[in-house]
Scaffold this active site. Structure first.
Site, PDB file in Angstrom:
ATOM      1  N   SER A  29       5.260   8.353   3.226  1.00  0.00           N
ATOM      2  CA  SER A  29       6.317   8.500   3.629  1.00  0.00           C
ATOM      3  C   SER A  29       6.721   9.339   4.293  1.00  0.00           C
ATOM      4  O   SER A  29       8.301   8.531   4.543  1.00  0.00           O
ATOM      5  CB  SER A  29       6.942   9.610   2.081  1.00  0.00           C
ATOM      6  N   ARG A 129       7.121  -6.640  -8.051  1.00  0.00           N
ATOM      7  CA  ARG A 129       8.051  -5.413  -8.213  1.00  0.00           C
ATOM      8  C   ARG A 129       9.482  -5.201  -8.760  1.00  0.00           C
ATOM      9  O   ARG A 129       9.569  -5.941  -7.146  1.00  0.00           O
ATOM     10  CB  ARG A 129       7.275  -4.317  -6.802  1.00  0.00           C
ATOM     11  N   GLN A 177      13.027   6.365  -3.278  1.00  0.00           N
ATOM     12  CA  GLN A 177      13.269   4.765  -2.436  1.00  0.00           C
ATOM     13  C   GLN A 177      14.137   4.374  -2.468  1.00  0.00           C
ATOM     14  O   GLN A 177      15.076   3.587  -0.955  1.00  0.00           O
ATOM     15  CB  GLN A 177      12.324   4.108  -2.813  1.00  0.00           C
ATOM     16  N   ASP A 328       3.337  10.201  -7.886  1.00  0.00           N
ATOM     17  CA  ASP A 328       1.792   9.026  -7.228  1.00  0.00           C
ATOM     18  C   ASP A 328       1.194   9.566  -8.326  1.00  0.00           C
ATOM     19  O   ASP A 328      -0.515   9.684  -7.842  1.00  0.00           O
ATOM     20  CB  ASP A 328       2.725   9.217  -5.989  1.00  0.00           C
ATOM     21  N   ARG A 359       0.363   1.816 -13.877  1.00  0.00           N
ATOM     22  CA  ARG A 359      -0.331   2.329 -13.577  1.00  0.00           C
ATOM     23  C   ARG A 359      -0.781   2.949 -14.608  1.00  0.00           C
ATOM     24  O   ARG A 359      -1.621   3.715 -15.356  1.00  0.00           O
ATOM     25  CB  ARG A 359       0.198   3.929 -12.699  1.00  0.00           C
TER      26      ARG A 359
HETATM   27  C1  S3P Z   1       8.344   7.288  -1.887  1.00  0.00           C
HETATM   28  C2  S3P Z   1       9.413   7.186  -3.351  1.00  0.00           C
HETATM   29  C3  S3P Z   1       8.281   7.252  -4.488  1.00  0.00           C
HETATM   30  C4  S3P Z   1       6.979   7.032  -4.393  1.00  0.00           C
HETATM   31  C5  S3P Z   1       6.695   6.248  -3.484  1.00  0.00           C
HETATM   32  C6  S3P Z   1       6.753   7.194  -2.000  1.00  0.00           C
HETATM   33  C7  S3P Z   1       9.430   7.496  -1.024  1.00  0.00           C
HETATM   34  O1  S3P Z   1       8.912   5.869  -5.080  1.00  0.00           O
HETATM   35  O2  S3P Z   1       6.094   6.651  -5.697  1.00  0.00           O
HETATM   36  O3  S3P Z   1       4.563   6.261  -3.609  1.00  0.00           O
HETATM   37  O4  S3P Z   1       8.541   7.903   0.203  1.00  0.00           O
HETATM   38  O5  S3P Z   1      10.216   7.095  -1.247  1.00  0.00           O
HETATM   39  P1  S3P Z   1      10.314   5.838  -5.840  1.00  0.00           P
HETATM   40  O6  S3P Z   1      11.216   6.138  -5.350  1.00  0.00           O
HETATM   41  O7  S3P Z   1      10.224   4.316  -6.662  1.00  0.00           O
HETATM   42  O8  S3P Z   1      10.122   7.001  -7.161  1.00  0.00           O
END
Ligand code: S3P
Length: 445
Positions: A29, A129, A177, A328, A359
């Site tokens: 991230s 997605r 995200q 995750d 998943r």
């Molecule tokens: C992430 C947010 C998560 C996570 C992804 C990384 C990020 O996703 O599952 O691996 O870096 O902001 P979501 O925002 O879809 O939950």
């Protein structure tokens, strides 16, 4: 079924205890965000500890296409000279994000608020997605979606407005995200862009906005939520970034040590940000012996050495409000739960259906292939643990790195070996996984 062009099957088998000291790669991230903030800042951002996984390299390539100068100086060491907020160049070609949901969604926020036309694409997993969750707020900010596949899927083309409109946006699902895409878009808008989330999600974007000189205020919203307000059109100034070790990658050797009898493993300097630490909380509730040996601060995040010993685990119920802090980690938690005494119920996992693979379905199929009894009830996953797990199955990974690594960890403790149909995607987030597990004594080939 999503399949790589040349799948690489990988097998793990039971052997002696896992022993030793390892360091997992940089946080995915933060690594994506390092490239993005480097692009949006004026001056040279120096990054150390960057995860050089395929996902992050795609984001680095996109930053280059949008005008950044990106240098690779040595392992984990990168320099990014940015163009500043408002200064993005229209890319000469489409941006291919491969398997990377984070890279593509955050960059949609960046590009969607600039007066440029950008096309986003990815692999078979990313093309499945949902991107509507990003396009909805961006359209409110003035982005025009020129092309999209059904349901707002990739490949898609965005055209940003001359000047983006600041909005107040309540995220419909707990997602860092979505929050990050809106805040990054808000950088180019005059006035204040606000994101309200009912459940707090990882806060790396907010922290990095502040680190690069933007004005951000974060206040509590309800019992578990947050309101984040960003003042737009700041001049972001380049700032050094130290990327701490990824807790989502540390989860694999950690669970492996818990389920392989006699193991004693130390994982160095893992980021312990509370919004990423739900797995540690859950494993401790299950009776895991995990001790924190040396706490420190690395680049604004707390890190600690985690010492993990083989433990007798017991089943627990994981509450739904913990999901954002371990989103995750459910596949590998399901593996740990398979070796626990009693039942583990993981509640509120609807978001797992839209990750790199579905998943929930992939974990259920993998557990069943290993002879574990489990079920999906609504959005909950229920796993019946036992001290001896048969194994002997082949697991379909559906282009999902975490499904591959979780079931390879499982095979280190099952009676018969476990095979995953394709280990290639492991390189997206943890290229050194197999070598590191072998260094601890794990039999993976
Ligand atoms: C992430 C947010 C998560 C996570 C992804 C990384 C990020 O996703 O599952 O691996 O870096 O902001 P979501 O925002 O879809 O939950």
């Amino acid at each position: 079924m999503a399949q790589a062009e040349h799948p690489t099957p990988v097998t793990s088998r039971r052997g002696g205890p896992l022993k030793g000291r390892v360091r997992v790669p940089g946080d995915k991230s933060i690594s994506h965000r390092a490239m993005i903030f480097g692009l949006l800042a004026i001056g040279e951002t120096r990054v150390s500890g960057l995860l050089e996984g395929e996902d992050v390299l795609r984001t680095a390539a996109a930053a280059r296409a949008l005008g950044a100068i990106v240098h690779h100086d040595g392992p984990g060491a990168w320099r990014v000279t940015g163009v500043g907020v408002g200064g993005l160049k229209e890319p000469a070609h489409l941006l291919d994000f491969g398997n990377a949901g984070t890279g593509s969604r955050l960059m949609m926020g960046v590009c969607g608020s600039h007066p440029i036309t950008t096309t986003f694409d990815g692999d078979a997993s990313l093309r499945k997605r949902p991107m509507r969750r990003i396009l909805d707020p961006l359209e409110q900010m003035g982005t025009v979606v020129l092309r999209q596949e059904e349901g707002g899927r990739l490949p898609l083309t965005l055209r940003g407005p001359q000047e983006a409109v600041p909005i107040t946006y309540r995220t419909p699902v707990a997602s860092a995200q979505i929050k990050s895409a809106v805040l990054l878009a808000g950088l180019a808008a005059p006035g204040v862009t606000t994101v309200i989330e009912a459940e707090a999600t990882r806060d790396h974007t907010e922290k990095m906005l502040t680190h690069f000189g933007a004005e951000v205020t974060v206040t509590q919203e309800g019992e578990h939520g947050r309101r984040i307000a960003l003042t737009g059109q700041p001049e972001l100034a380049a700032a050094p970034i130290i990327v701490p070790a990824d807790p989502s990658s540390a989860a694999f050797p950690l669970v492996a040590a818990l389920i392989v009898p006699g193991s004693d493993v130390l994982i160095e300097s893992v980021m312990t940000n509370p919004l990423r630490s739900g797995l540690l909380t859950t494993l401790r509730e299950m009776g895991a012996e995990i001790t924190v040996e040396r706490e420190a601060n690395e680049g604004g995040e707390t890190v600690a050495d985690l010492r993990v010993r083989f433990s007798a685990l017991r089943g627990v119920t994981v509450p739904p409000e913990r999901a954002p802090a371990m989103i995750d980690e459910y596949p590998v938690l399901a593996v740990a739960a398979s070796f626990a005494s009693g039942t583990t119920r993981m509640r509120g996992l609807q978001e797992l259906r839209v990750k790199e693979s579905d998943r929930l379905a992939a974990v259920e199929a993998g557990l069943k292939a290993a002879g574990v009894s489990c079920a999906i009830e609504g959005d909950d996953l229920i796993v019946e643990g036992r001290s001896e797990v048969a194994g002997g199955g082949v697991v379909a990974t559906h282009l999902d790195h975490r499904i591959a690594m979780s079931f390879l960890v499982m095979g280190l403790a099952t009676q018969k070996p476990m095979q995953v149909d394709d280990g290639a995607m492991i390189a997206t987030s943890f290229p050194s996984f197999i070598g590191l597990m072998r260094q601890l004594g794990g039999d993976i080939a």
